[in-house]
Design a protein around this motif. Structure first.
Motif, short mmCIF file in Angstrom:
data_model
loop_
_atom_site.label_atom_id
_atom_site.label_comp_id
_atom_site.label_asym_id
_atom_site.label_seq_id
_atom_site.Cartn_x
_atom_site.Cartn_y
_atom_site.Cartn_z
N LEU A 1 -0.39 3.74 -8.32
CA LEU A 1 0.84 4.04 -7.59
C LEU A 1 1.96 4.43 -8.55
O LEU A 1 2.67 5.42 -8.33
CB LEU A 1 1.26 2.83 -6.75
N GLU A 2 2.11 3.69 -9.65
CA GLU A 2 3.14 4.01 -10.64
C GLU A 2 2.91 5.38 -11.26
O GLU A 2 3.86 6.12 -11.52
CB GLU A 2 3.19 2.92 -11.70
N GLN A 3 1.64 5.73 -11.50
CA GLN A 3 1.33 7.05 -12.04
C GLN A 3 1.71 8.14 -11.04
O GLN A 3 2.26 9.18 -11.42
CB GLN A 3 -0.15 7.15 -12.41
N TRP B 1 -1.52 -7.16 -1.97
CA TRP B 1 -1.27 -5.77 -2.38
C TRP B 1 0.03 -5.26 -1.77
O TRP B 1 0.87 -4.66 -2.45
CB TRP B 1 -2.46 -4.91 -1.98
N LEU B 2 0.22 -5.51 -0.48
CA LEU B 2 1.44 -5.07 0.20
C LEU B 2 2.68 -5.75 -0.38
O LEU B 2 3.73 -5.12 -0.50
CB LEU B 2 1.34 -5.33 1.70
N GLN B 3 2.56 -7.02 -0.75
CA GLN B 3 3.69 -7.70 -1.39
C GLN B 3 4.04 -7.06 -2.72
O GLN B 3 5.21 -6.97 -3.08
CB GLN B 3 3.37 -9.19 -1.58
N ARG B 4 3.03 -6.60 -3.45
CA ARG B 4 3.27 -5.94 -4.73
C ARG B 4 3.92 -4.57 -4.55
O ARG B 4 4.63 -4.08 -5.43
CB ARG B 4 1.96 -5.79 -5.52
N ILE B 5 3.66 -3.91 -3.42
CA ILE B 5 4.24 -2.60 -3.14
C ILE B 5 5.68 -2.71 -2.63
O ILE B 5 6.48 -1.80 -2.82
CB ILE B 5 3.36 -1.83 -2.12
N GLN B 6 6.03 -3.82 -2.03
CA GLN B 6 7.34 -3.98 -1.40
C GLN B 6 8.51 -3.64 -2.32
O GLN B 6 9.46 -2.98 -1.87
CB GLN B 6 7.49 -5.39 -0.82
N PRO B 7 8.51 -4.04 -3.60
CA PRO B 7 9.65 -3.66 -4.46
C PRO B 7 9.83 -2.13 -4.59
O PRO B 7 10.96 -1.65 -4.70
CB PRO B 7 9.31 -4.29 -5.81
N TYR B 8 8.75 -1.38 -4.53
CA TYR B 8 8.83 0.08 -4.61
C TYR B 8 9.45 0.63 -3.32
O TYR B 8 10.20 1.61 -3.35
CB TYR B 8 7.44 0.70 -4.83
N ILE B 9 9.14 0.00 -2.20
CA ILE B 9 9.75 0.39 -0.92
C ILE B 9 11.24 0.07 -0.96
O ILE B 9 12.07 0.91 -0.60
CB ILE B 9 9.04 -0.32 0.25
N GLY C 1 13.27 2.49 -2.76
CA GLY C 1 13.26 3.85 -2.24
C GLY C 1 12.25 4.76 -2.92
O GLY C 1 12.29 5.98 -2.75
N LYS C 2 11.32 4.19 -3.67
CA LYS C 2 10.31 4.99 -4.36
C LYS C 2 9.09 5.24 -3.49
O LYS C 2 8.32 6.16 -3.76
CB LYS C 2 9.88 4.30 -5.66
N VAL C 3 8.89 4.42 -2.47
CA VAL C 3 7.74 4.53 -1.58
C VAL C 3 8.23 4.44 -0.15
O VAL C 3 9.13 3.65 0.16
CB VAL C 3 6.71 3.40 -1.84
#
Length: 88
Positions: free
Chosen positions: A23-25, A56-64, A67-69
């Motif tokens: 995701l970061e890439q 996994w969703l908890q790890r993605i939440q900071p990107y959301i 505003g990155k995701v």
């Protein structure tokens, strides 16, 4: 132009770090003003472990939150592309 990158939903806790790296890439390769897509999918096979998906969703939440995701369905992605295409 749509820039697309795909991955898969992690199937176990050991795969979550790699999914976040992917995701970061994808974020690093995104281009402002373009439709940038990163999608994760699951094929036919073993059922998804809900605890793994929740982690996994908890790890993605900071990107959301940053505003990155942005979560979008396939029809929403299509509509965004059509709107972008018409604006060009």
């Amino acid at each position: 132009m749509i820039l697309a990158e795909g991955g898969r939903i992690p199937e176990n806790f050991d795969e979550i770090d790699n999914a976040i790296i992917e995701l970061e890439q994808a974020i690093a390769l995104s281009q402002p003003g373009m439709i940038n897509i990163y999608y994760a999918g699951k094929s036919i096979g073993q059922p998804i472990d809900q605890q793994v998906v929740e982690a996994w969703l908890q790890r993605i939440q900071p990107y959301i939150n940053a505003g990155k995701v942005k979560w979008m369905s396939l029809p929403e992605i299509y509509d965004a592309y059509v709107a972008w295409e018409q604006s060009q």
